[in-house]
Scaffold this motif. Structure first.
Motif, short mmCIF file in Angstrom:
data_model
loop_
_atom_site.label_atom_id
_atom_site.label_comp_id
_atom_site.label_asym_id
_atom_site.label_seq_id
_atom_site.Cartn_x
_atom_site.Cartn_y
_atom_site.Cartn_z
N ILE A 1 -15.02 -6.85 7.59
CA ILE A 1 -13.76 -6.18 7.23
C ILE A 1 -14.04 -4.99 6.29
O ILE A 1 -13.73 -5.03 5.09
CB ILE A 1 -12.68 -7.14 6.70
CG1 ILE A 1 -12.57 -8.36 7.65
CG2 ILE A 1 -11.36 -6.43 6.51
CD1 ILE A 1 -11.30 -9.17 7.52
N ALA B 1 0.84 -1.21 0.00
CA ALA B 1 0.00 0.00 0.00
C ALA B 1 0.87 1.25 0.00
O ALA B 1 1.85 1.34 0.74
CB ALA B 1 -0.90 0.00 1.23
N PHE C 1 0.85 6.88 8.97
CA PHE C 1 0.37 5.60 9.51
C PHE C 1 1.15 5.25 10.79
O PHE C 1 0.57 4.87 11.81
CB PHE C 1 0.47 4.53 8.41
CG PHE C 1 0.61 3.13 8.92
CD1 PHE C 1 -0.26 2.60 9.87
CD2 PHE C 1 1.62 2.30 8.43
CE1 PHE C 1 -0.11 1.30 10.34
CE2 PHE C 1 1.77 1.00 8.89
CZ PHE C 1 0.91 0.51 9.86
N SER D 1 -1.64 -6.77 12.50
CA SER D 1 -2.36 -5.62 11.92
C SER D 1 -3.77 -5.57 12.48
O SER D 1 -4.28 -4.50 12.82
CB SER D 1 -2.46 -5.76 10.40
OG SER D 1 -1.22 -5.95 9.83
N THR D 2 -4.40 -6.75 12.57
CA THR D 2 -5.80 -6.79 13.01
C THR D 2 -5.97 -6.18 14.39
O THR D 2 -6.82 -5.30 14.59
CB THR D 2 -6.30 -8.25 13.01
OG1 THR D 2 -6.01 -8.82 11.73
CG2 THR D 2 -7.78 -8.34 13.31
N SER E 1 -8.96 -11.09 4.53
CA SER E 1 -8.00 -10.12 5.07
C SER E 1 -8.18 -8.87 4.21
O SER E 1 -8.18 -8.97 2.97
CB SER E 1 -6.57 -10.65 4.95
OG SER E 1 -5.67 -9.69 5.44
N GLY E 2 -8.32 -7.72 4.85
CA GLY E 2 -8.64 -6.50 4.11
C GLY E 2 -7.73 -6.27 2.92
O GLY E 2 -8.19 -6.14 1.77
N SER E 3 -6.41 -6.27 3.18
CA SER E 3 -5.47 -5.93 2.11
C SER E 3 -5.50 -6.95 0.96
O SER E 3 -5.04 -6.66 -0.14
CB SER E 3 -4.05 -5.81 2.67
OG SER E 3 -3.72 -6.98 3.39
N ARG F 1 -12.66 -16.13 9.36
CA ARG F 1 -12.36 -15.49 8.08
C ARG F 1 -12.32 -16.50 6.93
O ARG F 1 -12.87 -16.24 5.87
CB ARG F 1 -11.04 -14.76 8.18
CG ARG F 1 -11.14 -13.53 9.06
CD ARG F 1 -9.79 -12.95 9.29
NE ARG F 1 -9.87 -11.64 9.90
CZ ARG F 1 -8.97 -10.68 9.70
NH1 ARG F 1 -7.94 -10.90 8.93
NH2 ARG F 1 -9.11 -9.52 10.29
N MET G 1 -4.79 -2.27 14.52
CA MET G 1 -5.73 -1.25 14.00
C MET G 1 -6.98 -1.14 14.87
O MET G 1 -7.57 -0.08 14.98
CB MET G 1 -6.03 -1.44 12.52
CG MET G 1 -6.81 -2.62 12.09
SD MET G 1 -7.13 -2.56 10.29
CE MET G 1 -5.66 -3.29 9.60
N ARG H 1 -6.95 -6.14 -2.64
CA ARG H 1 -6.21 -5.37 -3.65
C ARG H 1 -5.31 -6.27 -4.51
O ARG H 1 -4.79 -5.81 -5.52
CB ARG H 1 -5.38 -4.28 -2.98
CG ARG H 1 -6.23 -3.23 -2.23
CD ARG H 1 -5.35 -2.13 -1.64
NE ARG H 1 -4.27 -2.73 -0.91
CZ ARG H 1 -3.94 -2.46 0.36
NH1 ARG H 1 -4.64 -1.55 1.04
NH2 ARG H 1 -2.92 -3.05 0.94
N LYS I 1 -10.91 -0.29 10.94
CA LYS I 1 -12.13 -0.87 10.36
C LYS I 1 -13.36 -0.19 10.94
O LYS I 1 -13.36 0.20 12.10
CB LYS I 1 -12.22 -2.36 10.70
CG LYS I 1 -11.11 -3.23 10.16
CD LYS I 1 -11.35 -4.69 10.54
CE LYS I 1 -10.24 -5.62 10.07
NZ LYS I 1 -8.95 -5.46 10.75
N ASP J 1 5.09 -1.19 6.37
CA ASP J 1 3.82 -1.72 6.86
C ASP J 1 3.94 -2.05 8.35
O ASP J 1 4.73 -1.43 9.03
CB ASP J 1 3.39 -2.92 6.01
CG ASP J 1 2.75 -2.45 4.70
OD1 ASP J 1 2.21 -1.33 4.69
OD2 ASP J 1 2.80 -3.19 3.72
N TYR K 1 -4.29 1.39 4.42
CA TYR K 1 -5.53 0.98 5.10
C TYR K 1 -5.16 0.76 6.56
O TYR K 1 -4.25 0.00 6.86
CB TYR K 1 -6.01 -0.32 4.43
CG TYR K 1 -6.69 -1.35 5.29
CD1 TYR K 1 -7.82 -1.04 6.07
CD2 TYR K 1 -6.25 -2.68 5.28
CE1 TYR K 1 -8.44 -2.03 6.84
CE2 TYR K 1 -6.87 -3.67 6.02
CZ TYR K 1 -7.96 -3.34 6.80
OH TYR K 1 -8.58 -4.31 7.55
C1 DP6 Z 1 -0.28 -1.85 7.34
O1 DP6 Z 1 -5.02 -6.55 5.67
O2 DP6 Z 1 -3.29 -7.47 7.27
O3 DP6 Z 1 -0.38 -3.47 5.61
O4 DP6 Z 1 -7.80 -6.75 7.39
O5 DP6 Z 1 -7.16 -7.25 9.74
O6 DP6 Z 1 -6.42 -8.79 7.89
P1 DP6 Z 1 -6.77 -7.36 8.29
O7 DP6 Z 1 -5.44 -6.51 8.16
P2 DP6 Z 1 -4.36 -6.47 6.99
O8 DP6 Z 1 -3.77 -4.99 7.24
C2 DP6 Z 1 -2.82 -4.42 6.40
C3 DP6 Z 1 -2.35 -3.14 6.97
C4 DP6 Z 1 -1.15 -2.50 6.28
C5 DP6 Z 1 -1.59 -1.40 5.33
C6 DP6 Z 1 -2.17 -1.82 4.00
O9 DP6 Z 1 -1.83 -2.89 3.48
O10 DP6 Z 1 -2.96 -1.02 3.47
#
Ligand code: DP6
Length: 353
Positions: A34, A21, A270, A218-219, A163-165, A80, A222, A168, A28, A312, A25
């Motif tokens: 997510i 990224a 961040f 990360s979970t 997983s959010g990222s 998940r 954040m 992408r 949440k 990250d 991100y």
């Molecule tokens: C810092 O996607 O690992 O890499 O959604 O809880 O599985 P979950 O988290 P994740 O978070 C990534 C955070 C990051 C920034 C980014 O990739 O945008």
């Protein structure tokens, strides 16, 4: 005779790269689905370097869903994984292979079991084992196996629930995860901003600062930030929306100075909200800070950015050089400032570059 008494096996293999990224991100608005509190933008790496390869198979002889990661069995019981499997099965279609005598009806997928084998082409211990490539690859390969009609953007909304990222990584090139507004998450998905050929001069160099597993995931990190940081709402509401527009322009125009400035300041912010979390989260270490200083000094001396950096949830540096020549100069500088210890296997180090 039901499908349960048949003996065939059907397999699909897919490979998915990880993504980095450049507008992060972090945070949440819905933990189960997510759903993020801001849009983010990433670039997808070349699959020859950091990627996951997954083979999924189905057979009436399988008695339960099972998964192996790098040859070791792991549990699929987590919420998940279960969300992803449920969402994919719900969209499964008929599959036929006359030669092999396979005739699977939509509704059969609810009772057929899966075996999933996943491999990362980079050492998991290096702290680069992003869940992004893994979950994206799982969703994509299962979608092919079960003949889903959904496009990559719709599949990204399923990968997001793993997983959010990960959402992408369904596209190459430059990708935006649109946060969406709906409570059910149907509009929180990835769109491609530009394909991998659009700006292919960029070279990514990853400096593995520490091979240790990160201390705060990360979970949970954040979650703590959203609960305790006074700055995170300002970032999500005021800062990121403007940066997203500027970053999209920088990418469209291949404007490296703007791209670098936005990527570096967003990474720094961040880590600032991590520090503003209580108790504070430290992902970068002294070496990470020294890398930042080294890049900043060089960029200033040149009068224009040559390299962007982003970090990250860990101390490893991801550096993006404007072209191959700059990448070679960057490597020289890194090796001069951070000479490898005499017993380092440079052949292995090279694999990361
Ligand atoms: C810092 O996607 O690992 O890499 O959604 O809880 O599985 P979950 O988290 P994740 O978070 C990534 C955070 C990051 C920034 C980014 O990739 O945008």
């Amino acid at each position: 005779m039901g499908i349960e008494s048949e003996k065939w096996i059907l397999m699909v293999t897919a490979r998915t790269p990880t993504n980095i990224a450049v507008i992060k991100y972090w945070g949440k608005r819905d933990e189960t689905l997510i759903l993020p509190i801001n849009d983010s933008i990433s670039l997808t790496l070349d699959p020859t370097h950091l990627s996951t390869t997954t083979t999924v198979s189905v057979s009436p002889t399988f008695h339960q869903d099972r998964m192996w990661l790098n040859g070791k069995e792991i549990s699929l019981q987590g919420g998940r994984f279960q969300s992803c499997l449920r969402e994919i099965r719900a969209r499964a279609q008929d599959v036929q292979d006359k030669k092999k005598g396979i005739d699977i009806k939509k509704e059969d997928w609810q009772k057929l079991h899966l075996h999933i084998a996943s491999y990362n082409n980079f050492p998991t211990a290096a702290g680069l084992a992003s869940s992004a490539a893994g979950l994206a690859c799982l969703v994509f390969s299962l979608a092919k196996l079960m003949n889903l009609k959904e496009d990559n953007s719709q599949l990204s909304a399923i990968a997001r629930q793993g997983s959010g990222s990960a959402c992408r990584s369904l596209y190459g090139g430059f990708v935006k995860w649109v946060m969406g507004k709906e409570d059910n998450g149907s509009d929180s998905l990835a769109v491609q901003l530009a394909d991998e050929k659009h700006w292919d001069e960029l070279v990514i160099i990853i400096a593995v600062v520490s091979a240790r597993q990160k201390e705060t995931s990360s979970t949970s990190g954040m979650r703590d930030t959203v609960e305790t940081s006074a700055l995170i709402q300002h970032r999500a509401k005021e800062v990121v929306p403007k940066r997203i527009v500027q970053m999209e322009d920088a990418i469209q125009n291949r404007d490296f100075p703007s791209f670098a400035r936005l990527a570096c300041t967003d990474s720094n912010q961040f880590h600032a909200v991590c520090l503003d979390t209580y108790p504070p989260i430290f992902y970068m270490n002294d070496t990470s800070h020294r890398i930042i200083s080294c890049v900043e000094k060089w960029n200033r001396a040149e009068g224009a950015p040559q390299v962007a950096y982003t970090f990250d949830a860990g101390p490893n540096a991801v550096m993006i050089a404007r072209n191959r020549k700059t990448a070679a100069l960057l490597l020289q500088r890194l090796l001069y400032n951070f000479p490898p210890e005499s017993d380092t296997d440079l052949g292995r180090v090279n694999n990361f570059i």
